[in-house]
Design a protein around this motif. Structure first.
Motif, mmCIF file in Angstrom:
data_model
loop_
_atom_site.group_PDB
_atom_site.id
_atom_site.type_symbol
_atom_site.label_atom_id
_atom_site.label_comp_id
_atom_site.label_asym_id
_atom_site.label_seq_id
_atom_site.Cartn_x
_atom_site.Cartn_y
_atom_site.Cartn_z
ATOM 1 N N GLN A 23 -5.534 -9.893 -4.163
ATOM 2 C CA GLN A 23 -5.755 -11.395 -3.249
ATOM 3 C C GLN A 23 -7.172 -10.911 -2.402
ATOM 4 O OE1 GLN A 23 -2.613 -10.996 -0.034
ATOM 5 N NE2 GLN A 23 -2.361 -8.901 0.275
ATOM 6 N N LEU A 48 -4.903 8.130 0.105
ATOM 7 C CA LEU A 48 -5.012 6.748 1.401
ATOM 8 C C LEU A 48 -3.503 6.401 1.598
ATOM 9 C CD1 LEU A 48 -6.492 3.977 -0.107
ATOM 10 C CD2 LEU A 48 -7.268 5.693 1.567
ATOM 11 N N ASN A 107 -21.720 -5.000 -3.522
ATOM 12 C CA ASN A 107 -20.362 -3.808 -2.752
ATOM 13 C C ASN A 107 -19.718 -3.812 -4.003
ATOM 14 O OD1 ASN A 107 -21.571 -3.742 -0.068
ATOM 15 N ND2 ASN A 107 -20.291 -5.130 0.382
ATOM 16 N N LEU A 128 -13.735 9.408 -2.725
ATOM 17 C CA LEU A 128 -13.625 8.199 -3.098
ATOM 18 C C LEU A 128 -14.341 7.182 -3.201
ATOM 19 C CD1 LEU A 128 -10.304 6.913 -0.336
ATOM 20 C CD2 LEU A 128 -10.283 8.157 -2.829
ATOM 21 N N ALA A 174 -5.474 5.617 -4.389
ATOM 22 C CA ALA A 174 -4.134 4.183 -3.007
ATOM 23 C C ALA A 174 -2.773 5.925 -3.113
ATOM 24 C CB ALA A 174 -3.285 3.227 -4.040
ATOM 25 N N ALA A 198 -8.895 -11.114 1.277
ATOM 26 C CA ALA A 198 -8.375 -10.341 2.458
ATOM 27 C C ALA A 198 -8.513 -11.195 3.514
ATOM 28 C CB ALA A 198 -7.978 -8.798 1.943
ATOM 29 N N GLU A 199 -10.081 -11.305 3.378
ATOM 30 C CA GLU A 199 -10.967 -11.935 4.331
ATOM 31 C C GLU A 199 -10.881 -13.589 4.969
ATOM 32 O OE1 GLU A 199 -13.253 -9.916 6.721
ATOM 33 O OE2 GLU A 199 -12.177 -12.266 7.847
ATOM 34 N N PRO A 210 -3.839 -4.243 -3.958
ATOM 35 C CA PRO A 210 -3.362 -2.639 -2.598
ATOM 36 C C PRO A 210 -2.820 -1.557 -2.801
ATOM 37 C CG PRO A 210 -2.669 -4.614 -1.135
ATOM 38 C CD PRO A 210 -3.207 -5.157 -3.109
ATOM 39 N N GLY A 242 -5.989 0.601 -4.552
ATOM 40 C CA GLY A 242 -6.705 1.391 -3.433
ATOM 41 C C GLY A 242 -7.509 0.370 -2.627
ATOM 42 N N GLY A 243 -7.945 0.565 -1.727
ATOM 43 C CA GLY A 243 -8.620 0.194 -0.760
ATOM 44 C C GLY A 243 -9.410 -1.517 -1.204
ATOM 45 N N LYS A 244 -9.736 -2.206 0.434
ATOM 46 C CA LYS A 244 -10.518 -2.827 -0.578
ATOM 47 C C LYS A 244 -11.991 -3.191 -0.001
ATOM 48 C CE LYS A 244 -8.446 -5.398 3.502
ATOM 49 N NZ LYS A 244 -7.068 -4.258 3.551
ATOM 50 N N ILE A 245 -12.621 -3.862 0.188
ATOM 51 C CA ILE A 245 -14.595 -4.530 -0.287
ATOM 52 C C ILE A 245 -14.809 -5.669 0.175
ATOM 53 C CG2 ILE A 245 -14.742 -3.847 -2.026
ATOM 54 C CD1 ILE A 245 -16.676 -2.261 -0.141
ATOM 55 N N ASP A 246 -15.517 -6.084 0.494
ATOM 56 C CA ASP A 246 -15.605 -7.114 1.162
ATOM 57 C C ASP A 246 -16.531 -8.164 0.066
ATOM 58 O OD1 ASP A 246 -14.058 -6.908 3.719
ATOM 59 O OD2 ASP A 246 -15.776 -7.107 4.675
ATOM 60 N N THR A 280 1.024 -1.359 -0.081
ATOM 61 C CA THR A 280 -0.375 0.090 0.100
ATOM 62 C C THR A 280 1.211 1.477 0.212
ATOM 63 O OG1 THR A 280 0.260 0.263 2.276
ATOM 64 C CG2 THR A 280 -1.696 -1.422 1.584
ATOM 65 N N TRP A 332 -9.068 -7.595 -2.946
ATOM 66 C CA TRP A 332 -8.095 -6.214 -1.981
ATOM 67 C C TRP A 332 -7.118 -5.959 -3.374
ATOM 68 C CZ3 TRP A 332 -3.995 -6.229 2.274
ATOM 69 C CH2 TRP A 332 -3.795 -5.374 2.522
#
Lengths: 220, 833
Positions: free
Chosen positions: A188, A34, A173, A101, A31, A190-191, A159, A162-166, A23, A157
Motif C-alpha cells: 500500500q 525487522l 529510490n 538490508l 521482514a 504509506a505516505e 510490510p 520488508g520496510g518502505k521507501i518513499d 509486519t 510498502w
C-alpha cells in the motif's frame, strides 16, 4: 544470523498479529529480521519501563528501600550507566542490520514501481510496463524495486516482505525485497497523497522460478 | 515616597498605576498576568476544538468502510487536529503559562516588553481565527500538519486550503517569535537582585533554554512557509522538481523546526515537573546542576535529529546512522531528568496529592513514549513503523505524556494561584483515571494497529486486514479520554465558583510566585525581594507579607510610573531601573494592520498587501513615541540603600539585548535560506543545463560597498553620541547609502532573468530581495535614530537608538555580502551533478 533468534523471540501472541499487511507476520528474510529487531526491543523496553515504574512506586510504598541511594547514584547510575551500554548495543546492531538490508552487491533482478495518483505502475527487468497494480516477482531470491513518482510523494510498502521507501518526484529510490515462498503479498501507499490515499493498494505475486520465467516469456 | 504607607495603602497606590480598567479598556491591557491568562484560556479553547476533531476522527475510524466522513472532509479534519494541537494549543499554552508565571517566579513586576506580549496575543487570536473560520467554511488545510510538497503545492492543492495553513500559521508564529525574544530577555535581565543565574529556579532555566531553542528553531519553518507561499502565489519554484526545486527541501526546513519543536513543547512541561516534584517530595530537587546540563544537552542534540523523520526518503544509510545515533543519544539527558525526579521523591518524604497523580501519569505515559522513540530511531525498524499508526501512537505518548499530563499536574498545582481558591471537589481523581485508562486504551493499541500495517491518514479501511477490533477499542478509549477531560473542565469551573479561599502558599512551596497575594495583584510584588539563596528554597508564606508591606526594592509608588528592575545577567546584581510602557491600544491596532496584510495575501488581493505591511511598519514606529527620557537622570534610588541608572542610560539594556536576539533569529532565517539555495544546487533534480542567473557585476559590487559603508557610518554615529554633527552626518550617510544599496539590489533582481522559470533564478531573486529589505530596514533604523535624536531622546548616555541603528545596519551589510556570494555561487557555470 537473526533467524534462530527470531524463532526463539517470537511469542505466542503472534497468532493475533497475523494479517495480509502485518509486519509481525513476515514472509521473507528481510521482514523477518525487522520483526526480530522489534521483539527484542519490545522485551528490552518492557523491562526498562517496569524498572522506572517500580522505582517510582517504591519511593511511595517502600521508601526505606530507595532512601539510601545517593544523588550521584541516581543521576550517574540512571542517567548514564543504565542507558549508555543499551544504546550503544542497540544502535550498533541496527546499523549492522541496516547495512545488510541495503540494495548493494551483486545486482539481482530490478523492477520499477512508478506511483501516480492513485495507482502503481510496474516495469519489469525486460522493460515491459504494466499498470494493473500487481507486480510479479520470483520467490526465494532478493529483487530490487526502483521507486519513483509522477506527481506527489508516495511510499512503497509491502510490510510482510520488508520496510518502505518513499516515491519522491524528481528522485528514484531503490529498495531490496525478498519473499520466501510463492504467494500474494499486499502492499500500500504509506505516505499521505491526497483523497485517494485510502485505496492506493497493490500486491506482489511471488512465483516459483519456473512459473516466473514462463510468465515473463508468455507475456512477450 | 519615603513615608511608608500601610500595605493596603501601598496596594492602592500601586494598583492605580498598574491596573487595567474594566470595560472596553481591557482591550488595551498589556499586563502579563492578564495576557498570560488570555493565552492559556484561548489555548484551552483550541484544545477543546482539537479534541472535538479527534472525536470525529475516532468516530470515522471506529468501523471499517465507514461512510460517516468522506476523504475530503476527513483530510481536513486530521490536518486541523494536528495543526490546532501543535500550533494553537501546545505552543501558546506554555507561552501563556510562562508569560503568567515567569515574572512572579523571578521577582519582576512584568515582562520586558508588555506591549509586545499584547501584540503577540492578538496575532495568535487573529491567526488562529483564520484557521477556524476556514474550517467552518469547509476550506481548511488538507495536506497534513506537516504540509509536504508537492501535495501542498498549487497543482495538487489548487484551492485556498494550503494558503490558509501557510498564512494563518505564520501569523500565529509571530506570537511565538515575540514570546521567545521576550521570555529570553526577561529571564536574563529581569530577576530579583541577588538571583544569579546559578540561583534561578529550574523552571526559569527550562524556559531560558526553550526560548533559545525557539529563537533558532522557528525561523526554518517561517522561511519554508514564505517560500512555499511564494511558490503558490507567484510561481517562484523552490519545491517543484520540474523547475529545479526539490520537495525534500521542504522536509528539511519543516523538520529543522519540527524536531526541536517537540523538545520546545516538552521542556516547559518538564520545567513544571521540576518545580512540582520537589514540593511534594518535601526536599530540594536532586541534581540541580545535572538537570541544567541535561536540558542544555537536549537543546543542542534536538537540532541534530531532524532527519529521523526522513529515514525513508532515500538518504544514504551511513548519513542516516549519524542521525540515528544522535536520536538515541537524546535518551541520555532525558534519563538524567527522569532519574533526578524519581531520586528526588525517593530521598524526600513524598506526599500524595492531586498534582502527583498526574505526575505519576506523566511517568507511565512519557517513559513509554520515550522507549518507542528509541525504537523509531533505529533505521531498519523505522522503515517498517514510519508513517504507520505506530508513529501515531508514539507521538501521542510523547506529547500527551510529555506535555498534557504535566500541564494537568500544573493546572492542579497552580490554578489556586490564578483563582485564589483551592480545589474542593475531588472530581480530579475519577477524571485522572478516566484520562489515564482512556488514553492508554486509545493509543497503546495503536502501536499494534501500526505494526499490523495500518498507515496513517487513511480515511477508511476495508475489513480484511485484521484492524477492526483494534480501531473499535481505540475509539472507545478516545471517548473515555474525552469524558476525563470534561471532568477536569468541570472541576476547574467548580473551583473558581466554590473552592475555599486560602492564605499564601497552600502547598508549602519553595518558589517566589507563591509570595504574591492570590489572585495576584496587577503589579505582582509591592516590593521586590533580595535573593540570598537559591530561588527554589524560599519560604513564600514568610516573604509574602514582608513584600506586601513594601520592605524590599522599589517598595513604593513613584511618579505614577511602572517601575521594575533589571540586573546583571550573570551575577544578578541590581543594574538598571526599568520604566515599563503603560497600557495601550497600539498593539491591537498594529495586529489589525498585520492581519490586513495576511488577509490580503490570503484573498489574493496582492496590491493591498504592501499597504498592510506599510501600515504595520508605521504603527510599529509609533510605539516609541513618548517613551524614553529627554534628560539624563543619573542613578535613582531603588530602596535598600541602592541607586541605579534608568535603563535608557544603560548601555546594555533590555531593548538592545532584544534586538541582538532578534538579529540572531533573523540570521537563522537567512542561514536557512542560504542552506536552501545550496541544498537545491547540490541535490535538486533538473539543474543540468539550466541557465545561470545574470547579475550586473558593477551593481553587486557597488551594493556591497554602499551597504558596508552604511554599516560603518552608523557605527561611527554610535561611537560619537555626544557630538551632534558627526552623529547626524553618520546617520544621514547611512540612510543614503542603504537606499542606494536597496536600489542597486532591486535593479539586480530585475536583471536576473525570469525567476519563475527555474530555482536557479528564483533563489537569487528572493535572496537579493531579502538583502534589499534589510537595507531598507537599516535605513529606517538610522532614520529612527535621527528622529529620536532631533526630539531630544538621544544623548551621550542615552544612546539605545544609535546602538540599534548600528546593529541593524551592520546586519544589513553582512547580509548583502553573503547574498551576493550565494548568487555568485549559483551563477558559476559548472553546476554540480
Amino acid at each position: 544470523m537473526f533467524k534462530p533468534v527470531a524463532l526463539g523471540a517470537t511469542p505466542l501472541l503472534l497468532t493475533g498479529c497475523t494479517g495480509a499487511l502485518s509486519t509481525l507476520d513476515p514472509a521473507g528474510p528481510r521482514a523477518a529480521n525487522l520483526a526480530t529487531l522489534w521483539w527484542v526491543m519490545l522485551y528490552g523496553s518492557a523491562l526498562l519501563f517496569a524498572l522506572v515504574i517500580a522505582l517510582f512506586a517504591m519511593a511511595y510504598l517502600r521508601p526505606a528501600w530507595v532512601a539510601r541511594i545517593t544523588p550521584v547514584q541516581w543521576i550517574v547510575g540512571g542517567g548514564l550507566v543504565l542507558p549508555i551500554p543499551i544504546l550503544i548495543l542497540l544502535t550498533g546492531t541496527a546499523l549492522v542490520l541496516g547495512e545488510q538490508l541495503l540494495p548493494r552487491g551483486d545486482a539481482p533482478l530490478r523492477f520499477g514501481a512508478h506511483a501516480e495518483r492513485w495507482q502503481w505502475n510496474f516495469t519489469y527487468p525486460d522493460g515491459r510496463e504494466m499498470s494493473d497494480d500487481v507486480l510479479h516477482i520470483p520467490a526465494g531470491q532478493p529483487i530490487d524495486v526502483a521507486v519513483s513518482s509522477a506527481d506527489v510523494i508516495h511510499s512503497f510498502w509491502v510490510p510482510r516482505l520488508g520496510g518502505k521507501i518513499d516515491a519522491i518526484p524528481g528522485h528514484e529510490n531503490l529498495i531490496r525485497l525478498e519473499a520466501d515462498e510463492p504467494g500474494t503479498y499486499w502492499g500500500q501507499c504509506a505516505e499521505y497523497c491526497g483523497p485517494g490515499h485510502d485505496s492506493m493498494w497493490f500486491r506482489i505475486e511471488a512465483h516459483t522460478d519456473e512459473d516466473f520465467t514462463a510468465l515473463m516469456e508468455g507475456g512477450q | 515616597m519615603s513615608q511608608t504607607p500601610s500595605p493596603i495603602g501601598l496596594h492602592k497606590q500601586l494598583d492605580a498605576i498598574w491596573r487595567t480598567p474594566p470595560g472596553l479598556a481591557r482591550l488595551s491591557s498589556v499586563n502579563h498576568t492578564i495576557l498570560g491568562k488570555r493565552f492559556m484560556a484561548l489555548a484551552l479553547l483550541f484544545f477543546a476544538i482539537g479534541g472535538l476533531l479527534s472525536m470525529l476522527i475516532r468516530a470515522q475510524l471506529a468501523t471499517p468502510n465507514s461512510a460517516f466522513l468522506g476523504p475530503d472532509i476527513y483530510n481536513q479534519i486530521f490536518t486541523m487536529h494536528g495543526t490546532v494541537m501543535m500550533f494553537l494549543f501546545a505552543i501558546p499554552m506554555f507561552e501563556g503559562f510562562a508569560i503568567y508565571m515567569l515574572p512572579k517566579l523571578l521577582g519582576a513586576r512584568d515582562l520586558a516588553f508588555p506591549r509586545l506580549t499584547a501584540y503577540g496575543f492578538w496575532c495568535y487570536l487573529f491567526g488562529g481565527s483564520i484557521l477556524i473560520i476556514a474550517m467552518l467554511a469547509g476550506v481548511a488545510p488538507n495536506g497534513g500538519w506537516f504540509m509536504y510538497t508537492p501535495l501542498s503545492s498549487k497543482p495538487y492543492t489548487p484551492g485556498i486550503n494550503a494558503d490558509v495553513w501557510l498564512l494563518g500559521i505564520t501569523f500565529v508564529e509571530i506570537s511565538a517569535v515575540t514570546a521567545a525574544i521576550e521570555l529570553f530577555v526577561t529571564i536574563l535581565k529581569m530577576r530579583a537582585p541577588g538571583m544569579a543565574l546559578t540561583r534561578m529556579p529550574l523552571f526559569a532555566w527550562y524556559m531560558l533554554v526553550t526560548a533559545g531553542m525557539m529563537i533558532i528553531g522557528f525561523p526554518p519553518l517561517i522561511l519554508g512557509s514564505i517560500l512555499l507561499e511564494m511558490e503558490r502565489a507567484f510561481h517562484l519554484p523552490f519545491f517543484d522538481p520540474t523547475r529545479g526545486g526539490d520537495p525534500l527541501l521542504w522536509q528539511h526546513l519543516f523538520w529543522l523546526f519540527g524536531h526541536p519543536e517537540v523538545y520546545i513543547i516538552f521542556l516547559p512541561a518538564a520545567g513544571a515537573l521540576s518545580t512540582i516534584i520537589p514540593v511534594f517530595a518535601q526536599r530540594p530537587i536532586l541534581g540541580y546542576r545535572a538537570i541544567i546540563a541535561a536540558i542544555v544537552a537536549m537543546a543542542f542534540l534536538s537540532f541534530g535529529l531532524w532527519v529521523h523523520h526522513m529515514f525513508t526518503v532515500g538518504i544514504p544509510h551511513l548519513a542516516l546512522a549519524f542521525f540515528s545515533a544522535a536520536s538515541a543519544l537524546v535518551a541520555i539527558p532525558t534519563a538524567v531528568q527522569i532519574f533526578a525526579w524519581i531520586g528526588t521523591l525517593a530521598s524526600g518524604k513524598p506526599r500524595w496529592d492531586i498534582p502527583m497523580l498526574y505526575v505519576f501519569g506523566f511517568f507511565a505515559v512519557f517513559v513509554c513514549g520515550g522507549l518507542t522513540g528509541v525504537m523509531l530511531a533505529m533505521v531498519p525498524f523505522n522503515t517498517q513503523a514510519h508513517d504507520s499508526y505506530f508513529v501515531v501512537a508514539h507521538l501521542h505518548y510523547v506529547l500527551v505524556g510529555g506535555f498534557v499530563f504535566p500541564m494537568l499536574a500544573a493546572i492542579y498545582y497552580w490554578l489556586p494561584h490564578i483563582s485564589g481558591r483551592q480545589s474542593l471537589y475531588r472530581l480530579s481523581i475519577p477524571a485522572f483515571w478516566l484520562i489515564l485508562i482512556g488514553f492508554n486504551l486509545t493509543f497503546f493499541l495503536m502501536h499494534l494497529t501500526g505494526l499490523m500495517g495500518m498507515p496513517r491518514r487513511i480515511s477508511t479501511y476495508p475489513s480484511n486486514w485484521g484492524w477492526d477490533w483494534l480501531n473499535l477499542l481505540s475509539s472507545v478509549g478516545g471517548f473515555i479520554l474525552t469524558m476525563g477531560f470534561a471532568l477536569v473542565l468541570a472541576d476547574m469551573v467548580l473551583q473558581f465558583r466554590f473552592g475555599a479561599r486560602f492564605r499564601r502558599d497552600p502547598w508549602q512551596a519553595g518558589t517566589l510566585e507563591w509570595a504574591t497575594a492570590t489572585p495576584p495583584p496587577s503589579y505582582n510584588f509591592a516590593a521586590i525581594p533580595h535573593m540570598d539563596t537559591r530561588a527554589d528554597q524560599l519560604r513564600p508564606a514568610r516573604i509574602g507579607p514582608t513584600l506586601a508591606g513594601g520592605d524590599g526594592y522599589l517598595g513604593f509608588a513613584r511618579n505614577g510610573e511602572q517601575e521594575t528592575l533589571a540586573v546583571d545577567m550573570m551575577s544578578g546584581d541590581a543594574e538598571q531601573l526599568i520604566v515599563l510602557p503603560r497600557r495601550s491600544y497600539l498593539p491591537l491596532w498594529t495586529a489589525m494592520a498585520t492581519a490586513s496584510f495576511f488577509l490580503a495575501l490570503l484573498f489574493k488581493l496582492y496590491w493591498l498587501a504592501p499597504f498592510g505591511a506599510l501600515a504595520t511598519l508605521v504603527l510599529f514606529l509609533c510605539w516609541p513615541i513618548g517613551l524614553g527620557s529627554k534628560s539624563d537622570r543619573g542613578p535613582i534610588d531603588i530602596g535598600r540603600g541602592l541607586a541605579v541608572p534608568p535603563d535608557v542610560e544603560a548601555p546594555d539594556n533590555v531593548t538592545v539585548l532584544a534586538n541582538r536576539t532578534a538579529l540572531v533569529m533573523n540570521g537563522t532565517l537567512f542561514a536557512s535560506l542560504l542552506f536552501g539555495g545550496l541544498f537545491l544546487l547540490v541535490v535538486a533534480p533538473n539543474w543540468q543545463g539550466s541557465s545561470a542567473p545574470t547579475l550586473p557585476l558593477w551593481a553587486g559590487a557597488l551594493a556591497v560597498v554602499a551597504s558596508l559603508s552604511a554599516a560603518g557610518a552608523s557605527a561611527m554615529a554610535a561611537r560619537r553620541p555626544g557630538s551632534v554633527l558627526p552623529l547626524r552626518a553618520g546617520l544621514v550617510a547611512a540612510i543614503a547609502l542603504q537606499v542606494l544599496a536597496l536600489t542597486l539590489l532591486a535593479l539586480s533582481m530585475g536583471a536576473l532573468g525570469d525567476p519563475t522559470g527555474h530555482a536557479r533564478q528564483a533563489v537569487p531573486f528572493v535572496t537579493l530581495g531579502y538583502a534589499a529589505l534589510h537595507c531598507g530596514l537599516g535605513a529606517i533604523m538610522a532614520a529612527h535614530a535621527l528622529w529620536r535624536h532631533a526630539q531630544g531622546y538621544v544623548s551621550a548616555r542615552r544612546r539605545t537608538e544609535l546602538v540599534l541603528a548600528r546593529l541593524w545596519n551592520g546586519y544589513a551589510g553582512g547580509v548583502v555580502v553573503l547574498a551576493l556570494g550565494l548568487v555568485a555561487l549559483l551563477g558559476l557555470n559548472g553546476v554540480a551533478p
